[in-house]
Scaffold this active site. Structure first.
Site, PDB file in Angstrom:
ATOM      1  N   SER A 204       0.899  -1.409  -0.015  1.00 37.72           N
ATOM      2  CA  SER A 204      -0.141  -0.036   0.151  1.00 37.72           C
ATOM      3  C   SER A 204       0.754   1.290  -0.039  1.00 37.72           C
ATOM      4  O   SER A 204       1.693   1.459  -0.771  1.00 37.72           O
ATOM      5  CB  SER A 204      -0.982   0.016   1.228  1.00 37.72           C
TER       6      SER A 204
ATOM      7  N   ASP B  26     -10.148  -4.731  -4.034  1.00 38.95           N
ATOM      8  CA  ASP B  26      -9.603  -4.021  -2.763  1.00 38.95           C
ATOM      9  C   ASP B  26     -10.552  -2.970  -2.519  1.00 38.95           C
ATOM     10  O   ASP B  26     -10.735  -2.056  -3.226  1.00 38.95           O
ATOM     11  CB  ASP B  26      -8.181  -3.439  -3.464  1.00 38.95           C
TER      12      ASP B  26
ATOM     13  N   HIS C 155      -7.346  -6.053   0.305  1.00 42.76           N
ATOM     14  CA  HIS C 155      -6.009  -4.967   0.223  1.00 42.76           C
ATOM     15  C   HIS C 155      -4.715  -5.540   1.253  1.00 42.76           C
ATOM     16  O   HIS C 155      -3.772  -5.684   0.586  1.00 42.76           O
ATOM     17  CB  HIS C 155      -6.451  -3.814   1.020  1.00 42.76           C
TER      18      HIS C 155
END
Length: 253
Positions: free
Chosen positions: A93, A194, A223
């Site tokens: 991320s 996600d 995610h």
């Protein structure tokens, strides 16, 4: 400030190939710990730092900004580069975004990158309001724990500090503006489902990075894919990626 149990950084001394891993926004090293341990078991030297303001309280994190988090990653990279022949950088991320930034800044000193659901585009409407919202509310609901696998839990904040989040657009803009500097091989793991990062970031990477980019899907994960059903695919794939692109042999313990 006491740490949340399980949020401590991780280090392992292995061979001459080093790997720096970076966790995501409001998360902790726990989200990447199994990945780090998998790479360590293959004989790699591994560094998984805890970013400032993470793993304690969201109130403490509200006093930090992206420059603080990146500085910690930069310090860890320089330490690895000083004792390893080659360094690969990996992240989840926001950690993927900062991994890309390291490659932009350090060029060939970063041998290659593996990023999981990287975030480089401001595609969340609430974050677009963050520069103003920070003067109104101190926090909003958190983004941690987007995992499909039953029983798997990510250690992270249940609240997102708005003041810290308001610094993210400047980082994203900087990274996007210099993506053309990345010539290293890049492997992206992308979860089609996600609920935190939309697909715009991966689409931009496809358009910008060209032939040195490979994208692999994580069809059974959300995610936080590093703790989800496709985690082993990521771990093994990243190790294969290192073996393919490292110019020095990996050392087994």
């Amino acid at each position: 400030m006491p740490l949340m149990p399980g949020s401590a950084p991780y280090q392992h001394e292995g061979g001459q190939v080093g790997v720096l891993l970076c966790h995501g926004f409001t998360g902790t090293p726990q989200s990447l710990r199994p990945w780090a341990e998998h790479l360590a078991a293959a004989g790699l030297t591994v560094s998984l730092p805890r970013l400032p303001g993470h793993g304690t309280t969201w109130q403490e994190m509200s006093h930090t900004r992206w420059e603080d988090w990146y500085a910690e990653l930069e310090h860890a990279f320089e330490s690895l580069a000083g004792r390893c022949a080659e360094v690969f950088v990996m992240g989840l991320s926001l950690g993927g975004c900062m991994a890309l930034r390291l490659a932009e800044v350090h060029g060939p000193s970063v041998r290659g990158l593996v990023v999981v659901n990287p975030s480089i585009v401001n595609d969340v409407w609430l974050l677009k309001l963050a520069p103003l919202l920070k003067f109104v509310v101190p926090s909003v609901p958190g983004v941690a724990n987007d995992i499909k696998k039953e029983g798997a839990v990510e250690l992270g904040y249940t609240r997102t500090p708005v003041r810290a989040a308001a610094t993210l657009p400047r980082l994203w803009s900087l990274v996007r503006s210099e993506l053309h500097l990345i010539t290293q091989p890049v492997l992206v793991y992308h979860s089609p489902e996600d609920h935190v990062v939309k697909p715009h970031s991966v689409r931009l990477l496809r358009r910008t990075l060209g032939d040195n980019l490979e994208v692999r899907e994580c069809p059974d994960s959300y995610h936080v894919a590093t703790l989800d059903n496709d985690a082993e695919r990521i771990f093994e794939g990243s190790l294969e990626f290192i073996r393919t692109h490292a110019s020095v042999p990996l050392q087994r313990d």
